[in-house]
Design a protein around this motif. Structure first.
Motif, PDB file in Angstrom:
ATOM      1  N   ALA A  85     -64.331  20.784 -31.991  1.00 47.22           N
ATOM      2  CA  ALA A  85     -64.638  22.211 -31.791  1.00 47.22           C
ATOM      3  C   ALA A  85     -64.075  23.046 -32.935  1.00 47.22           C
ATOM      4  O   ALA A  85     -64.716  24.020 -33.374  1.00 47.22           O
ATOM      5  N   HIS A  86     -62.897  22.683 -33.436  1.00 45.72           N
ATOM      6  CA  HIS A  86     -62.297  23.378 -34.577  1.00 45.72           C
ATOM      7  C   HIS A  86     -63.212  23.268 -35.801  1.00 45.72           C
ATOM      8  O   HIS A  86     -63.480  24.260 -36.473  1.00 45.72           O
ATOM      9  N   ARG A  87     -63.700  22.074 -36.059  1.00 49.53           N
ATOM     10  CA  ARG A  87     -64.565  21.880 -37.230  1.00 49.53           C
ATOM     11  C   ARG A  87     -65.902  22.591 -37.067  1.00 49.53           C
ATOM     12  O   ARG A  87     -66.457  23.097 -38.048  1.00 49.53           O
ATOM     13  N   GLU A  88     -66.403  22.674 -35.866  1.00 53.00           N
ATOM     14  CA  GLU A  88     -67.629  23.439 -35.612  1.00 53.00           C
ATOM     15  C   GLU A  88     -67.372  24.929 -35.868  1.00 53.00           C
ATOM     16  O   GLU A  88     -68.217  25.622 -36.441  1.00 53.00           O
ATOM     17  N   HIS A  89     -66.228  25.408 -35.452  1.00 47.34           N
ATOM     18  CA  HIS A  89     -65.821  26.802 -35.705  1.00 47.34           C
ATOM     19  C   HIS A  89     -65.809  27.064 -37.216  1.00 47.34           C
ATOM     20  O   HIS A  89     -66.367  28.068 -37.681  1.00 47.34           O
ATOM     21  N   LEU A  90     -65.208  26.160 -37.981  1.00 51.16           N
ATOM     22  CA  LEU A  90     -65.164  26.314 -39.438  1.00 51.16           C
ATOM     23  C   LEU A  90     -66.565  26.274 -40.047  1.00 51.16           C
ATOM     24  O   LEU A  90     -66.872  27.033 -40.960  1.00 51.16           O
ATOM     25  N   ARG A  91     -67.420  25.387 -39.528  1.00 46.36           N
ATOM     26  CA  ARG A  91     -68.794  25.276 -40.047  1.00 46.36           C
ATOM     27  C   ARG A  91     -69.535  26.605 -39.874  1.00 46.36           C
ATOM     28  O   ARG A  91     -70.216  27.078 -40.792  1.00 46.36           O
ATOM     29  N   ARG A  92     -69.375  27.224 -38.709  1.00 44.33           N
ATOM     30  CA  ARG A  92     -70.034  28.523 -38.466  1.00 44.33           C
ATOM     31  C   ARG A  92     -69.512  29.592 -39.431  1.00 44.33           C
ATOM     32  O   ARG A  92     -70.289  30.384 -39.965  1.00 44.33           O
ATOM     33  N   LEU A  93     -68.199  29.598 -39.641  1.00 44.87           N
ATOM     34  CA  LEU A  93     -67.615  30.573 -40.562  1.00 44.87           C
ATOM     35  C   LEU A  93     -68.132  30.365 -41.978  1.00 44.87           C
ATOM     36  O   LEU A  93     -68.392  31.334 -42.700  1.00 44.87           O
ATOM     37  N   LYS A  94     -68.299  29.122 -42.381  1.00 46.59           N
ATOM     38  CA  LYS A  94     -68.840  28.806 -43.711  1.00 46.59           C
ATOM     39  C   LYS A  94     -70.275  29.320 -43.810  1.00 46.59           C
ATOM     40  O   LYS A  94     -70.652  29.953 -44.808  1.00 46.59           O
ATOM     41  N   GLU A  95     -71.085  29.077 -42.800  1.00 45.71           N
ATOM     42  CA  GLU A  95     -72.474  29.554 -42.793  1.00 45.71           C
ATOM     43  C   GLU A  95     -72.546  31.077 -42.852  1.00 45.71           C
ATOM     44  O   GLU A  95     -73.458  31.629 -43.453  1.00 45.71           O
ATOM     45  N   GLU A  96     -71.591  31.747 -42.236  1.00 47.94           N
ATOM     46  CA  GLU A  96     -71.546  33.217 -42.233  1.00 47.94           C
ATOM     47  C   GLU A  96     -71.015  33.785 -43.543  1.00 47.94           C
ATOM     48  O   GLU A  96     -71.065  34.993 -43.752  1.00 47.94           O
ATOM     49  N   GLY A  97     -70.473  32.922 -44.399  1.00 48.57           N
ATOM     50  CA  GLY A  97     -69.931  33.386 -45.666  1.00 48.57           C
ATOM     51  C   GLY A  97     -68.502  33.882 -45.588  1.00 48.57           C
ATOM     52  O   GLY A  97     -67.986  34.439 -46.559  1.00 48.57           O
ATOM     53  N   ARG A  98     -67.846  33.677 -44.461  1.00 46.45           N
ATOM     54  CA  ARG A  98     -66.466  34.147 -44.323  1.00 46.45           C
ATOM     55  C   ARG A  98     -65.441  33.082 -44.707  1.00 46.45           C
ATOM     56  O   ARG A  98     -64.301  33.405 -45.009  1.00 46.45           O
ATOM     57  N   PRO A 111     -58.058  19.373 -44.721  1.00 49.22           N
ATOM     58  CA  PRO A 111     -56.701  18.925 -44.450  1.00 49.22           C
ATOM     59  C   PRO A 111     -56.055  18.315 -45.690  1.00 49.22           C
ATOM     60  O   PRO A 111     -56.736  17.856 -46.605  1.00 49.22           O
ATOM     61  N   TRP A 112     -54.727  18.331 -45.688  1.00 50.09           N
ATOM     62  CA  TRP A 112     -53.997  17.587 -46.702  1.00 50.09           C
ATOM     63  C   TRP A 112     -54.312  16.104 -46.497  1.00 50.09           C
ATOM     64  O   TRP A 112     -54.658  15.683 -45.387  1.00 50.09           O
ATOM     65  N   ALA A 113     -54.194  15.314 -47.534  1.00 51.87           N
ATOM     66  CA  ALA A 113     -54.534  13.892 -47.468  1.00 51.87           C
ATOM     67  C   ALA A 113     -53.719  13.156 -46.400  1.00 51.87           C
ATOM     68  O   ALA A 113     -54.211  12.204 -45.797  1.00 51.87           O
ATOM     69  N   ASP A 114     -52.509  13.623 -46.127  1.00 51.50           N
ATOM     70  CA  ASP A 114     -51.679  12.967 -45.108  1.00 51.50           C
ATOM     71  C   ASP A 114     -51.857  13.583 -43.717  1.00 51.50           C
ATOM     72  O   ASP A 114     -51.156  13.225 -42.778  1.00 51.50           O
ATOM     73  N   ASP A 115     -52.804  14.501 -43.565  1.00 51.96           N
ATOM     74  CA  ASP A 115     -53.129  15.179 -42.306  1.00 51.96           C
ATOM     75  C   ASP A 115     -51.934  15.941 -41.717  1.00 51.96           C
ATOM     76  O   ASP A 115     -51.860  16.158 -40.521  1.00 51.96           O
ATOM     77  N   SER A 116     -51.022  16.383 -42.579  1.00 52.87           N
ATOM     78  CA  SER A 116     -49.870  17.157 -42.110  1.00 52.87           C
ATOM     79  C   SER A 116     -50.186  18.641 -41.959  1.00 52.87           C
ATOM     80  O   SER A 116     -49.379  19.400 -41.425  1.00 52.87           O
ATOM     81  N   GLY A 117     -51.350  19.042 -42.430  1.00 47.39           N
ATOM     82  CA  GLY A 117     -51.751  20.435 -42.366  1.00 47.39           C
ATOM     83  C   GLY A 117     -53.043  20.628 -43.123  1.00 47.39           C
ATOM     84  O   GLY A 117     -53.767  19.660 -43.382  1.00 47.39           O
ATOM     85  N   ALA A 118     -53.335  21.866 -43.476  1.00 45.02           N
ATOM     86  CA  ALA A 118     -54.606  22.161 -44.140  1.00 45.02           C
ATOM     87  C   ALA A 118     -54.481  23.417 -44.985  1.00 45.02           C
ATOM     88  O   ALA A 118     -53.551  24.211 -44.819  1.00 45.02           O
ATOM     89  N   LEU A 119     -55.455  23.580 -45.860  1.00 44.81           N
ATOM     90  CA  LEU A 119     -55.588  24.776 -46.676  1.00 44.81           C
ATOM     91  C   LEU A 119     -56.973  25.358 -46.432  1.00 44.81           C
ATOM     92  O   LEU A 119     -57.969  24.623 -46.464  1.00 44.81           O
ATOM     93  N   HIS A 120     -57.027  26.642 -46.165  1.00 46.94           N
ATOM     94  CA  HIS A 120     -58.292  27.357 -45.956  1.00 46.94           C
ATOM     95  C   HIS A 120     -58.320  28.542 -46.908  1.00 46.94           C
ATOM     96  O   HIS A 120     -57.291  29.182 -47.131  1.00 46.94           O
ATOM     97  N   VAL A 121     -59.512  28.883 -47.386  1.00 43.02           N
ATOM     98  CA  VAL A 121     -59.711  30.088 -48.196  1.00 43.02           C
ATOM     99  C   VAL A 121     -60.824  30.897 -47.530  1.00 43.02           C
ATOM    100  O   VAL A 121     -61.921  30.371 -47.293  1.00 43.02           O
ATOM    101  N   TYR A 122     -60.525  32.152 -47.228  1.00 46.84           N
ATOM    102  CA  TYR A 122     -61.459  33.035 -46.521  1.00 46.84           C
ATOM    103  C   TYR A 122     -61.845  34.229 -47.383  1.00 46.84           C
ATOM    104  O   TYR A 122     -61.044  34.721 -48.168  1.00 46.84           O
ATOM    105  N   GLU A 123     -63.065  34.710 -47.191  1.00 47.99           N
ATOM    106  CA  GLU A 123     -63.562  35.976 -47.748  1.00 47.99           C
ATOM    107  C   GLU A 123     -63.872  36.869 -46.549  1.00 47.99           C
ATOM    108  O   GLU A 123     -64.868  36.653 -45.855  1.00 47.99           O
ATOM    109  N   VAL A 124     -62.994  37.825 -46.285  1.00 44.09           N
ATOM    110  CA  VAL A 124     -63.128  38.691 -45.121  1.00 44.09           C
ATOM    111  C   VAL A 124     -62.832  40.131 -45.518  1.00 44.09           C
ATOM    112  O   VAL A 124     -62.337  40.392 -46.607  1.00 44.09           O
ATOM    113  N   ALA A 125     -63.104  41.039 -44.617  1.00 38.26           N
ATOM    114  CA  ALA A 125     -62.871  42.458 -44.901  1.00 38.26           C
ATOM    115  C   ALA A 125     -61.382  42.756 -45.067  1.00 38.26           C
ATOM    116  O   ALA A 125     -60.986  43.503 -45.954  1.00 38.26           O
ATOM    117  N   ASP A 126     -60.565  42.167 -44.194  1.00 43.78           N
ATOM    118  CA  ASP A 126     -59.130  42.457 -44.221  1.00 43.78           C
ATOM    119  C   ASP A 126     -58.385  41.420 -43.383  1.00 43.78           C
ATOM    120  O   ASP A 126     -58.992  40.533 -42.771  1.00 43.78           O
TER     121      ASP A 126
END
Length: 87
Positions: free
Chosen positions: A22-35, A41-56
């Protein structure tokens, strides 16, 4: 529009893994919306990095509230910062 970098740290909880589709589906929708520019995820799955384009930051916080990982306390925010890419 503003660009934000989000660094997450994951816990190893089974609840996070159950929420992953469900998390990955959420991200897929945000990508399609351009946000969402990119995420992964980091290669060791200890976390992740996201980059967003949003109003604020308020819009980004709303995105995070809607993320299935939030409902299961599947991450900790290490860094949430507005970023000014030049290339």
């Amino acid at each position: 529009m503003a660009t934000y970098v989000l660094h997450l740290a994951f816990d190893g909880a089974p609840a996070r893994m159950a929420a992953r589709p469900a998390h990955r589906e959420h991200l897929r929708r945000l990508k399609e919306e351009g946000r969402l520019v990119t995420a992964g995820p980091w290669a060791d799955d200890s976390g992740a990095l996201h980059v967003y384009e949003v109003a604020d930051e308020a819009e980004l916080r709303e995105i995070l509230r809607a993320d299935p990982y939030t409902a299961v306390n599947g991450y900790e925010i290490v860094l949430l910062k507005e970023w000014t890419p030049i290339m």
